[in-house]
Write a protein that holds these residues in place. Sequence first.
Motif, PDB file in Angstrom:
ATOM      1  N   ASN A   1       0.857  -1.187   0.000  1.00 39.85           N
ATOM      2  CA  ASN A   1       0.000   0.000   0.000  1.00 39.85           C
ATOM      3  C   ASN A   1       0.889   1.230   0.000  1.00 39.85           C
ATOM      4  N   ARG A   2       0.378   2.356  -0.536  1.00 40.39           N
ATOM      5  CA  ARG A   2       1.176   3.583  -0.502  1.00 40.39           C
ATOM      6  C   ARG A   2       1.447   4.004   0.936  1.00 40.39           C
ATOM      7  N   TRP A   3       0.482   3.779   1.820  1.00 41.01           N
ATOM      8  CA  TRP A   3       0.670   4.223   3.206  1.00 41.01           C
ATOM      9  C   TRP A   3       1.709   3.395   3.958  1.00 41.01           C
ATOM     10  N   THR A   4       2.148   2.269   3.407  1.00 39.22           N
ATOM     11  CA  THR A   4       3.208   1.494   4.055  1.00 39.22           C
ATOM     12  C   THR A   4       4.601   1.850   3.546  1.00 39.22           C
ATOM     13  N   VAL A   5       4.678   2.716   2.528  1.00 40.46           N
ATOM     14  CA  VAL A   5       5.990   3.174   2.059  1.00 40.46           C
ATOM     15  C   VAL A   5       6.595   4.016   3.178  1.00 40.46           C
ATOM     16  N   PRO A   6       7.787   3.665   3.649  1.00 39.94           N
ATOM     17  CA  PRO A   6       8.397   4.476   4.715  1.00 39.94           C
ATOM     18  C   PRO A   6       8.528   5.933   4.274  1.00 39.94           C
ATOM     19  N   TRP A   7       8.180   6.861   5.166  1.00 35.20           N
ATOM     20  CA  TRP A   7       8.175   8.272   4.788  1.00 35.20           C
ATOM     21  C   TRP A   7       9.550   8.715   4.299  1.00 35.20           C
TER      22      TRP A   7
ATOM     23  N   PHE B   1      -0.981  14.198  -0.287  1.00 34.66           N
ATOM     24  CA  PHE B   1      -0.096  13.809   0.808  1.00 34.66           C
ATOM     25  C   PHE B   1       1.297  14.423   0.636  1.00 34.66           C
ATOM     26  N   LEU B   2       1.750  14.666  -0.603  1.00 32.41           N
ATOM     27  CA  LEU B   2       3.045  15.331  -0.834  1.00 32.41           C
ATOM     28  C   LEU B   2       2.904  16.843  -0.739  1.00 32.41           C
ATOM     29  N   ALA B   3       1.903  17.390  -1.415  1.00 30.88           N
ATOM     30  CA  ALA B   3       1.714  18.839  -1.427  1.00 30.88           C
ATOM     31  C   ALA B   3       1.503  19.383  -0.028  1.00 30.88           C
ATOM     32  N   ASP B   4       0.913  18.573   0.844  1.00 29.15           N
ATOM     33  CA  ASP B   4       0.606  18.990   2.208  1.00 29.15           C
ATOM     34  C   ASP B   4       1.828  18.929   3.132  1.00 29.15           C
ATOM     35  N   ASP B   5       2.937  18.408   2.632  1.00 30.90           N
ATOM     36  CA  ASP B   5       4.161  18.306   3.432  1.00 30.90           C
ATOM     37  C   ASP B   5       5.062  19.501   3.113  1.00 30.90           C
ATOM     38  N   ALA B   6       5.113  20.462   4.031  1.00 30.89           N
ATOM     39  CA  ALA B   6       5.906  21.677   3.802  1.00 30.89           C
ATOM     40  C   ALA B   6       7.380  21.354   3.559  1.00 30.89           C
ATOM     41  N   GLY B   7       7.887  20.292   4.163  1.00 32.53           N
ATOM     42  CA  GLY B   7       9.274  19.896   3.952  1.00 32.53           C
ATOM     43  C   GLY B   7       9.531  19.445   2.520  1.00 32.53           C
TER      44      GLY B   7
ATOM     45  N   ARG C   1       9.363  22.559   0.285  1.00 29.25           N
ATOM     46  CA  ARG C   1      10.604  23.314   0.470  1.00 29.25           C
ATOM     47  C   ARG C   1      11.761  22.620  -0.255  1.00 29.25           C
ATOM     48  N   MET C   2      11.807  21.281  -0.170  1.00 27.85           N
ATOM     49  CA  MET C   2      12.857  20.533  -0.865  1.00 27.85           C
ATOM     50  C   MET C   2      12.755  20.747  -2.371  1.00 27.85           C
ATOM     51  N   PHE C   3      11.530  20.740  -2.920  1.00 30.58           N
ATOM     52  CA  PHE C   3      11.362  20.992  -4.350  1.00 30.58           C
ATOM     53  C   PHE C   3      11.928  22.371  -4.714  1.00 30.58           C
ATOM     54  N   ALA C   4      11.647  23.381  -3.893  1.00 32.26           N
ATOM     55  CA  ALA C   4      12.157  24.729  -4.148  1.00 32.26           C
ATOM     56  C   ALA C   4      13.679  24.757  -4.079  1.00 32.26           C
ATOM     57  N   GLU C   5      14.253  24.103  -3.076  1.00 33.77           N
ATOM     58  CA  GLU C   5      15.712  24.069  -2.929  1.00 33.77           C
ATOM     59  C   GLU C   5      16.373  23.316  -4.078  1.00 33.77           C
TER      60      GLU C   5
ATOM     61  N   LEU D   1      -1.244  24.650  -2.201  1.00 32.64           N
ATOM     62  CA  LEU D   1      -0.038  24.293  -1.446  1.00 32.64           C
ATOM     63  C   LEU D   1       1.231  24.379  -2.294  1.00 32.64           C
ATOM     64  N   TYR D   2       1.111  24.160  -3.598  1.00 28.40           N
ATOM     65  CA  TYR D   2       2.278  24.281  -4.495  1.00 28.40           C
ATOM     66  C   TYR D   2       2.488  25.707  -4.995  1.00 28.40           C
ATOM     67  N   ARG D   3       1.577  26.616  -4.683  1.00 35.14           N
ATOM     68  CA  ARG D   3       1.668  27.999  -5.163  1.00 35.14           C
ATOM     69  C   ARG D   3       3.049  28.633  -4.915  1.00 35.14           C
ATOM     70  N   PRO D   4       3.710  28.410  -3.752  1.00 40.90           N
ATOM     71  CA  PRO D   4       5.027  29.025  -3.549  1.00 40.90           C
ATOM     72  C   PRO D   4       6.080  28.591  -4.583  1.00 40.90           C
TER      73      PRO D   4
END
Length: 189
Positions: A31-37, A60-66, A69-73, A112-115
Amino acid sequence: MEPVIGAVPRTHSARTPPGRPGRFSFDYDPNRWTVPWDAWGRLFAEAKKDIGVLVYAGLFLADDAGIVRMFAEKAAAGVRVRILLGDPDSPEVARRGTDEAMAAKIHNALVLYRPLLGRENVAIRLHRTVLYTSIYRGDDQLLVNTHVYGTPAANAPVLHLRKVPGGNMVATYLASFERVWEQARPVES
């Protein structure tokens, strides 16, 4: 004995059978939810050239600020970041059903992806494609979330694929990503 999280088997592996070197190498989660974060973070953090996301919403990805931020970096460091979201007004998203409130999830992901919009090396597009898989790319490694009719993506299996010499499995998914990318329309900042 299999490693388990609670009562759920975690990652399994499959390798090329003897006598067929270089054909495939992958791990999978039931399941996707069993993929280690940390697998999601590693996939994107290790990318040197390309990050790609092909989903309907992938909230679930867009809602993760980290992750955002990683995408921006990564983009600031010269990595190409391409995000494909379902067009919330498309019949393909409507067919996905109101059960999952998919159009609303896509609108949330866009907020959430607007930035990221307007940043160099970042592009977000909307597609009108029937998805059979969601594809998450970090260079030549992929997490491929299969879609199973009547099952939310979070409950469907995920393949962890790596490009290997002589293999074409990763190339097949990357070609699919490119076909959807070419047909999708850009989201303006």
